[in-house]
Design a protein around this motif. Sequence first.
Motif, PDB file in Angstrom:
ATOM      1  N   LEU A   5      -3.452  -7.069 -98.792  1.00  0.00           N
ATOM      2  CA  LEU A   5      -4.333  -8.104 -98.257  1.00  0.00           C
ATOM      3  C   LEU A   5      -4.962  -8.875 -99.407  1.00  0.00           C
ATOM      4  N   CYS A   6      -5.108 -10.180 -99.229  1.00  0.00           N
ATOM      5  CA  CYS A   6      -5.803 -11.012-100.210  1.00  0.00           C
ATOM      6  C   CYS A   6      -6.575 -12.064 -99.401  1.00  0.00           C
ATOM      7  N   ILE A   7      -7.856 -11.803 -99.188  1.00  0.00           N
ATOM      8  CA  ILE A   7      -8.655 -12.560 -98.224  1.00  0.00           C
ATOM      9  C   ILE A   7      -9.657 -13.469 -98.931  1.00  0.00           C
ATOM     10  N   GLY A   8      -9.492 -14.774 -98.742  1.00  0.00           N
ATOM     11  CA  GLY A   8     -10.454 -15.728 -99.287  1.00  0.00           C
ATOM     12  C   GLY A   8     -10.536 -15.745-100.793  1.00  0.00           C
ATOM     13  N   VAL A   9      -9.406 -15.546-101.465  1.00  0.00           N
ATOM     14  CA  VAL A   9      -9.409 -15.412-102.921  1.00  0.00           C
ATOM     15  C   VAL A   9      -8.672 -16.545-103.629  1.00  0.00           C
ATOM     16  N   ILE A  10      -7.485 -16.906-103.156  1.00  0.00           N
ATOM     17  CA  ILE A  10      -6.649 -17.801-103.963  1.00  0.00           C
ATOM     18  C   ILE A  10      -7.244 -19.198-104.116  1.00  0.00           C
ATOM     19  N   GLN A  11      -8.184 -19.577-103.240  1.00  0.00           N
ATOM     20  CA  GLN A  11      -8.823 -20.876-103.424  1.00  0.00           C
ATOM     21  C   GLN A  11      -9.749 -20.894-104.646  1.00  0.00           C
ATOM     22  N   LEU A  12      -9.988 -19.713-105.223  1.00  0.00           N
ATOM     23  CA  LEU A  12     -10.851 -19.613-106.395  1.00  0.00           C
ATOM     24  C   LEU A  12     -10.070 -19.461-107.693  1.00  0.00           C
ATOM     25  N   ILE A  13      -8.750 -19.384-107.604  1.00  0.00           N
ATOM     26  CA  ILE A  13      -7.929 -19.032-108.766  1.00  0.00           C
ATOM     27  C   ILE A  13      -6.927 -20.142-109.066  1.00  0.00           C
ATOM     28  N   GLU A  14      -6.928 -20.619-110.279  1.00  0.00           N
ATOM     29  CA  GLU A  14      -6.007 -21.676-110.670  1.00  0.00           C
ATOM     30  C   GLU A  14      -4.552 -21.202-110.626  1.00  0.00           C
ATOM     31  N   GLN A  15      -4.301 -19.973-111.067  1.00  0.00           N
ATOM     32  CA  GLN A  15      -2.928 -19.472-111.175  1.00  0.00           C
ATOM     33  C   GLN A  15      -2.511 -18.777-109.873  1.00  0.00           C
ATOM     34  N   TYR A  16      -2.615 -19.480-108.748  1.00  0.00           N
ATOM     35  CA  TYR A  16      -2.382 -18.821-107.465  1.00  0.00           C
ATOM     36  C   TYR A  16      -0.948 -18.330-107.320  1.00  0.00           C
ATOM     37  N   LYS A  17       0.023 -19.048-107.905  1.00  0.00           N
ATOM     38  CA  LYS A  17       1.411 -18.601-107.808  1.00  0.00           C
ATOM     39  C   LYS A  17       1.615 -17.295-108.570  1.00  0.00           C
ATOM     40  N   ALA A  18       0.939 -17.150-109.699  1.00  0.00           N
ATOM     41  CA  ALA A  18       1.025 -15.906-110.459  1.00  0.00           C
ATOM     42  C   ALA A  18       0.404 -14.752-109.681  1.00  0.00           C
ATOM     43  N   VAL A  19      -0.660 -15.033-108.940  1.00  0.00           N
ATOM     44  CA  VAL A  19      -1.289 -14.008-108.115  1.00  0.00           C
ATOM     45  C   VAL A  19      -0.330 -13.563-107.018  1.00  0.00           C
ATOM     46  N   ILE A  20       0.279 -14.511-106.318  1.00  0.00           N
ATOM     47  CA  ILE A  20       1.197 -14.154-105.238  1.00  0.00           C
ATOM     48  C   ILE A  20       2.403 -13.396-105.781  1.00  0.00           C
ATOM     49  N   GLU A  21       2.888 -13.807-106.935  1.00  0.00           N
ATOM     50  CA  GLU A  21       4.005 -13.093-107.559  1.00  0.00           C
ATOM     51  C   GLU A  21       3.634 -11.631-107.836  1.00  0.00           C
ATOM     52  N   GLU A  22       2.421 -11.419-108.306  1.00  0.00           N
ATOM     53  CA  GLU A  22       1.975 -10.060-108.617  1.00  0.00           C
ATOM     54  C   GLU A  22       1.752  -9.249-107.339  1.00  0.00           C
ATOM     55  N   LEU A  23       1.209  -9.877-106.320  1.00  0.00           N
ATOM     56  CA  LEU A  23       1.018  -9.181-105.050  1.00  0.00           C
ATOM     57  C   LEU A  23       2.369  -8.817-104.430  1.00  0.00           C
ATOM     58  N   ALA A  24       3.341  -9.700-104.586  1.00  0.00           N
ATOM     59  CA  ALA A  24       4.692  -9.409-104.093  1.00  0.00           C
ATOM     60  C   ALA A  24       5.297  -8.230-104.845  1.00  0.00           C
ATOM     61  N   ARG A  25       5.013  -8.152-106.137  1.00  0.00           N
ATOM     62  CA  ARG A  25       5.574  -7.064-106.951  1.00  0.00           C
ATOM     63  C   ARG A  25       5.135  -5.698-106.446  1.00  0.00           C
ATOM     64  N   VAL A  26       3.861  -5.579-106.044  1.00  0.00           N
ATOM     65  CA  VAL A  26       3.344  -4.269-105.654  1.00  0.00           C
ATOM     66  C   VAL A  26       3.529  -3.978-104.162  1.00  0.00           C
TER      67      VAL A  26
END
Length: 221
Positions: free
Chosen positions: A110-131
């Motif tokens: 789960l990642c709730i209400g977070v990516i709107q605060l992060i410039e590198q949102y694609k890197a975050v999603i890539e990392e969440l996909a990894r785990v």
Amino acid sequence: MSSSNWKQYFDKKAEVHGASVKSSDYFDDESFFMQRDNTLRWLGEYKGKEILDAGCGVGAFSEPLVKQNTVYGVDFSEKSLEFAAGRGLKTSADDLTALHFESKKFDVVLCIGVIQLIEQYKAVIEELARVTKPGGTLLIQTLNKGSLQRKILRLFEKSKKFDKMYAMDELKKVFEAHGFEQIQFLNIYHPFKFVTTGNGTGLFSNTLSTSFAIKGRKKID
């Protein structure tokens, strides 16, 4: 705001409001519980699973999952993590673009209400996909870029929290690029109490929902 400024922002909210949902960044308590209850109902029931709440804050969103699952919570606000641990989450301070967990660990992320605060949102999603395990579920909730209400608010609200918003088809493409299928959306229409679900292509949901959640199933190798 920069990530360090956001950290200070949420540390301060946790210091002032403690474990209260007021430490989260919602319109009000009623809005928080409406979104949480509808999102977790849409996610479905899980028992005996390993779940990651990425950007968990004080742990209020994933708390209902703790009783029947092992829930891990990561956040950059150490003060918030103190309260998340009190709710039963296994907590750690972590960078969402470089999580310390092994690959394919979690049944649900789960990642709730977070990516709107992060410039590198694609890197975050890539990392969440990894785990996320093959066959597991990734669910992200964020602000709707196409929302008419958001566009009006931006004329009056200069807070940086409105600077990062996403179109549903934009996030769907990122999900697909990282091996997710069966992608669905939950649309939320603040201040109204109803939600709708679908594939994200409807004009009504694209223009009138104020926020949305997207979930997908990671393909099995």
